[in-house]
Design an enzyme around this catalytic site. Structure first.
Site, short mmCIF file in Angstrom:
data_model
loop_
_atom_site.label_atom_id
_atom_site.label_comp_id
_atom_site.label_asym_id
_atom_site.label_seq_id
_atom_site.Cartn_x
_atom_site.Cartn_y
_atom_site.Cartn_z
N ASP A 35 0.80 -1.22 0.00
CA ASP A 35 0.00 0.00 0.00
C ASP A 35 0.84 1.28 0.00
OD1 ASP A 35 0.90 0.26 2.68
OD2 ASP A 35 -0.84 -0.86 3.42
N THR A 55 -2.70 -3.10 3.64
CA THR A 55 -2.28 -4.44 3.27
C THR A 55 -1.38 -5.00 4.37
OG1 THR A 55 -0.33 -3.61 2.06
CG2 THR A 55 -2.38 -3.87 0.81
N GLU A 57 1.67 -6.22 6.60
CA GLU A 57 2.99 -5.61 6.72
C GLU A 57 4.10 -6.52 6.18
OE1 GLU A 57 3.66 -2.66 7.53
OE2 GLU A 57 1.81 -1.96 8.43
#
Length: 242
Positions: A35, A55, A57
């Site tokens: 992201d 999204t 990590e």
């Protein structure tokens, strides 16, 4: 004289005719994760955080890599690396608390956030305002959950990926408003404005080279004419609204 020409462009064509700038073109620079990415805008490298999604990590210093984080990152990076056209659409809040630029990311006429969500690589999250496409994104999040795609493969219970914003949204009356048509129109208008600026700059160069000792007086006259034209355009616009 150049100041007068620039004033014409900014006041009449951009402000009154084309409206405020909410879209901008750029080029891809480098990936960060699913992201976040860097883009080149006006010859400057800028870090963008994709608006309204989150999204898993992959590079955070605070948490370990999460399931499907790499897959989400690879998906996003592949889309951006192969993009022919990248357009940023801004909301009112242009940066987050970390100084990253927030935007909707259009890649070759398709909203990247939509593709990430509908393929199950993230969820709708970090909603701090009445953003344009968030409710529509919930439609795609719901479909990804139903199909148990990627982050939703374990469902949303018992350790599975957790929903956020979309749990508060009723999907019954949502109409999908994620379309590129308006963006394309705005791009065309922006390009016309840019062409107008370039043409006026060329005219300005010719006028400047031919002016004599009366240049100051001519500039003053032109300035008054421009202001009057600007007021007329504004009045016409307000009249049309009524």
């Amino acid at each position: 004289m150049k100041k007068v020409i620039i004033f014409i462009v900014c006041f009449l064509f951009i402000n009154n005719v084309y409206g405020s700038t909410t879209i901008q073109k750029g080029t891809f620079s480098k990936c960060v994760d699913g992201d976040t990415a860097y883009f080149i805008v006006d010859k400057e490298e800028i870090k963008f955080r994709f608006l309204a999604i989150d999204t898993p990590e992959t590079v955070s210093t605070n948490v370990s890599e999460e399931p499907f984080g790499k897959e989400a990152s690879d998906f996003t990076c592949n889309k951006l690396t192969n993009a022919k056209e990248i357009v940023f659409e801004y909301e009112s809040s242009k940066t987050d608390k970390y100084g990253r630029t927030l935007a909707w990311i259009w890649v070759d006429g398709s909203l990247l956030q939509k593709e990430i969500i509908e393929n199950g690589y993230g969820k709708v999250a970090y909603i701090y305002g009445n953003y344009k496409y968030t409710d529509s994104l919930c439609l795609y999040e719901n479909k990804a959950i139903e199909n148990k795609l990627n982050v939703w493969s374990q469902g949303i219970e018992d350790g599975g990926y957790k929903q956020g914003y979309c749990t508060k949204v009723s999907l019954d009356n949502i109409k999908d408003n994620i379309v590129y048509d308006e963006i394309e129109k705005s791009l065309n208008m922006t390009e016309k404005a840019d062409d107008t600026i370039k043409k006026l700059e060329k005219i300005d160069d010719k006028i400047t080279s031919s002016l004599d000792e009366n240049s100051d007086r001519i500039e003053s006259i032109l300035l008054y004419v421009i202001i009057a034209l600007g007021l007329i355009v504004t009045i016409i616009k307000e009249t049309k609204k009524k």
